[in-house]
Design a protein around this motif. Structure first.
Motif: not given
Length: 158
Positions: A40, A42-43, A57-58, A61, A79, A110
């Motif tokens: 899940q 994103r980071f 995550m963003d 998720a 985020a 982003s």
């Protein structure tokens, strides 16, 4: 400055072991749970071999954490820092700050305007609270759970 690598390129067994050493502050992760969690992300960043890591995550998720859902109910885009763990032997070396600064940089690039996180209020985590405030996080809410645990929610505007 410590080397920061993508979470996926680090030893997952070592990172999961590190996570589980701090299960009271984060949550215990079985191998399957860990695989789903990092899927899940994103980071996701790590300091090899297993000195620390950050998983974020963003808003998109598929994650059912009540803390994540609290933010999702309030913000269209964010985020989210699900967890950051630094090995006890690496405390005081600036790794937490370095991991957050990497996330801030990537989130801003982003197009994110905010990074959000929670800190345990009960049981209290004064070290984490002070750390987040030094990084520019401001309290935006709280939630108590039936278990007796409570958290304070924070936002850092980018």
């Amino acid at each position: 400055m410590a080397e920061i690598v993508a979470l996926q390129s680090a030893s997952q067994d070592d990172l999961r072991t590190l996570n589980n050493a701090f299960a009271a502050e984060t949550s215990y992760q079985s191998e399957d749970d860990w695989t789903r969690l990092i899927g899940q992300a994103r980071f996701g960043y790590a300091v090899p071999p297993a000195a620390g890591f950050l998983i974020g995550m963003d808003q998109g998720a598929d994650y059912q954490s009540p803390n994540f859902l609290w933010f999702k109910a309030r913000f269209d885009r964010f985020a989210y820092v699900d967890r950051i763990v630094i090995a006890a032997s690496a405390h005081g070396q600036g790794l937490g700050r370095a991991l957050y600064e990497r996330m801030f940089k990537d989130a801003k690039a982003s197009g994110f305007e905010r990074v959000v996180a929670e800190v345990n209020a009960v049981p209290p985590n004064p070290t984490s609270l002070a750390f987040h405030e030094r990084l520019g996080f401001a309290a935006i809410g709280e939630q108590a759970f039936d278990s007796g645990k409570s958290v304070r929610y924070f936002e850092c505007r980018l």
